[in-house]
Design a protein around this motif. Structure first.
Motif, mmCIF file in Angstrom:
data_model
loop_
_atom_site.group_PDB
_atom_site.id
_atom_site.type_symbol
_atom_site.label_atom_id
_atom_site.label_comp_id
_atom_site.label_asym_id
_atom_site.label_seq_id
_atom_site.Cartn_x
_atom_site.Cartn_y
_atom_site.Cartn_z
ATOM 1 N N MET A 215 -3.204 7.990 -3.174
ATOM 2 C CA MET A 215 -4.146 8.659 -2.493
ATOM 3 C C MET A 215 -4.606 9.933 -1.963
ATOM 4 S SD MET A 215 -4.800 7.195 1.367
ATOM 5 C CE MET A 215 -6.244 7.242 1.939
ATOM 6 N N THR B 122 -4.773 1.008 0.864
ATOM 7 C CA THR B 122 -3.937 1.860 0.085
ATOM 8 C C THR B 122 -3.019 1.692 -0.550
ATOM 9 O OG1 THR B 122 -3.430 3.761 -0.896
ATOM 10 C CG2 THR B 122 -2.983 3.085 1.286
ATOM 11 N N ARG C 280 -5.965 -0.725 -8.748
ATOM 12 C CA ARG C 280 -6.854 0.198 -7.830
ATOM 13 C C ARG C 280 -8.175 -0.061 -7.641
ATOM 14 N NH1 ARG C 280 -2.073 4.909 -9.838
ATOM 15 N NH2 ARG C 280 -0.943 4.244 -8.334
ATOM 16 N N ASN D 69 -12.419 -0.402 -0.353
ATOM 17 C CA ASN D 69 -12.796 0.868 0.803
ATOM 18 C C ASN D 69 -14.606 1.295 0.767
ATOM 19 O OD1 ASN D 69 -10.237 1.470 1.463
ATOM 20 N ND2 ASN D 69 -9.493 2.207 -0.356
ATOM 21 N N SER E 175 -10.378 7.791 -1.972
ATOM 22 C CA SER E 175 -11.720 7.570 -0.338
ATOM 23 C C SER E 175 -12.031 9.006 -0.454
ATOM 24 C CB SER E 175 -9.521 8.300 0.319
ATOM 25 O OG SER E 175 -9.350 9.170 -0.684
ATOM 26 N N SER F 35 -7.867 5.512 -4.387
ATOM 27 C CA SER F 35 -8.198 4.541 -3.578
ATOM 28 C C SER F 35 -9.809 4.956 -3.123
ATOM 29 C CB SER F 35 -6.931 4.610 -2.214
ATOM 30 O OG SER F 35 -5.409 4.489 -2.398
#
Length: 398
Positions: free
Chosen positions: A232, A228, A285, A292, A262, A260
């Motif tokens: 986030m 990140t 991003r 991720n 998440s 990010s």
């Protein structure tokens, strides 16, 4: 009366025709044409019948098979055609009356028998046509898994992947050509498996050991597990947000203003059939979101760079929508006309965003909640509460 099926899907083990059940052997004997991968065709003795090698890529073989309509065709596959096999593609491409299937023991069954592992207690996963990262969500000390791999070289790749996740003490039992005269079963540590020298067809009975971090099953993963830039949805708010979004198997999420990624990652981790579309304006991003997704082995996430409103019409229909950034009247107007039953969750930090959410809740109902969090931090020689920005959250089923 319906016509008899003209396609017969026949599962083979490495024993070839000697290992076939009587019904499978009769079906093979009655076929005019035999079609299958080169290795499977090589298991049968020459008998003068036409043979067609299944082409690569696999989808081209469906077209070839369709052109054989009116002939009796035996399609050779490995083991059980409906366990990571060709049965899925063939059954989707042809009507139910066109085909029948005779399975043989799968590689999973054969490997479990060699290991004396009850299959109901073992993770069975096919990674012969999927990234190894898909295994990441399952890795934890004590896991037993039977993993199908594309070729012998993939054994070393699997060992390296498992070691990189912190499970370098794992044991890999490499099973080559199970059920045939070339069968070889070798119990290896990670270093031995990385040395290679294995041949297809191959699967690995994996016993996971080591100090690696297992991915928690609860919502709200530790922030440090994500890459990140600081933007986030933090762990406590993320847990509340996922609870409101309420992912269910097979559902699709829109994550708008992904940051990010998440929220989308945890949504996808909720079930292997959950998927997500993430929209993010900033290129840096977008790279974080993709990193991720790869880190957690979730490959059902589509990442789209651009303006949120401009992207919506091109996305698959959602079951749930999360707005984490870019909140506006125009966006809420667009989202609140989604089909009834769609779950919508929007978070806002600024006063302006809070006002938008308050107005939306007044118009459309749902629940409006303010989340106030504080963390204990040093204050001189003592400690005090450090207040985070409050988050307004609107949650509604349209």
């Amino acid at each position: 009366m319906a016509e008899a099926p003209w396609i017969t899907i026949i599962g083979l083990t490495e024993d070839g025709p000697e290992g076939l059940a009587p019904a499978s052997a009769r079906a093979l004997a009655e076929a005019e044409i035999i079609m299958g991968p080169k290795r499977h065709l090589g298991l049968l003795p020459e008998d003068g019948r036409q043979r067609i090698e299944w082409p690569v890529p696999f989808a081209e073989g469906i077209e070839v098979l369709a052109g054989l309509r009116g002939r009796q065709v035996a399609v050779l596959v490995s083991g059980d055609p409906f366990w990571y096999g060709a049965g899925r593609a063939i059954s989707r491409a042809f009507a139910a009356e066109d085909w029948r299937a005779f399975p043989a023991p799968s590689a999973f069954s054969l490997a479990a028998a060699r290991m004396a592992w009850p299959l109901e207690e073992v993770l069975c996963i096919g990674l012969h046509a999927a990234p190894l990262a898909r295994l990441r969500r399952e890795l934890s000390a004590g896991l037993r898994a039977i993993v199908l791999l594309r070729d012998g070289a993939a054994v070393a790749d699997l060992a390296t992947f498992v070691e990189a996740q912190g499970f370098g003490d794992s044991i890999l039992t490499v099973c080559e050509a199970l059920g045939g005269p070339r069968e070889r079963v070798q119990r290896c540590d990670v270093a031995t498996a990385q040395a290679g020298g294995f041949t297809a067809p191959v699967c690995v009975a994996l016993e996971v050991a080591g100090e690696g971090a297992a991915i928690p099953r609860a919502s709200g993963l530790p922030d440090e597990m994500f890459e990140t830039d600081g933007v986030m949805t933090k762990r406590p708010v993320r847990a509340l947000t996922l609870s409101a979004l309420a992912p269910r198997a097979g559902e699709h999420l829109w994550d708008l203003g992904g940051g990010s990624g998440s929220i989308a990652v945890e949504w996808a981790l909720a079930h292997p059939r959950c998927s997500a579309s993430v929209v993010e304006l900033r290129e840096d991003r977008v790279a974080l979101i993709r990193a991720n997704a790869e880190r957690f082995g979730v490959d059902r996430i589509g990442v789209h760079q651009g303006d949120t409103l401009a992207m919506l019409d091109s996305l698959p229909a959602p079951h749930a929508v999360f707005v984490g950034g870019g909140l506006s009247d125009a966006l809420l107007d667009r989202l609140t006309v989604l089909p009834p039953g769609t779950r919508l969750v929007a978070n806002g930090v600024t006063l302006e965003a809070e006002a938008l959410l308050a107005t939306a809740q007044e118009r459309h109902g749902g629940e409006l909640m303010r989340i106030d969090l504080a963390h204990a931090k040093p204050l001189g020689a003592k400690r005090a509460w450090a207040q985070a920005y409050p988050v307004a959250q609107w949650n509604v089923v349209l």
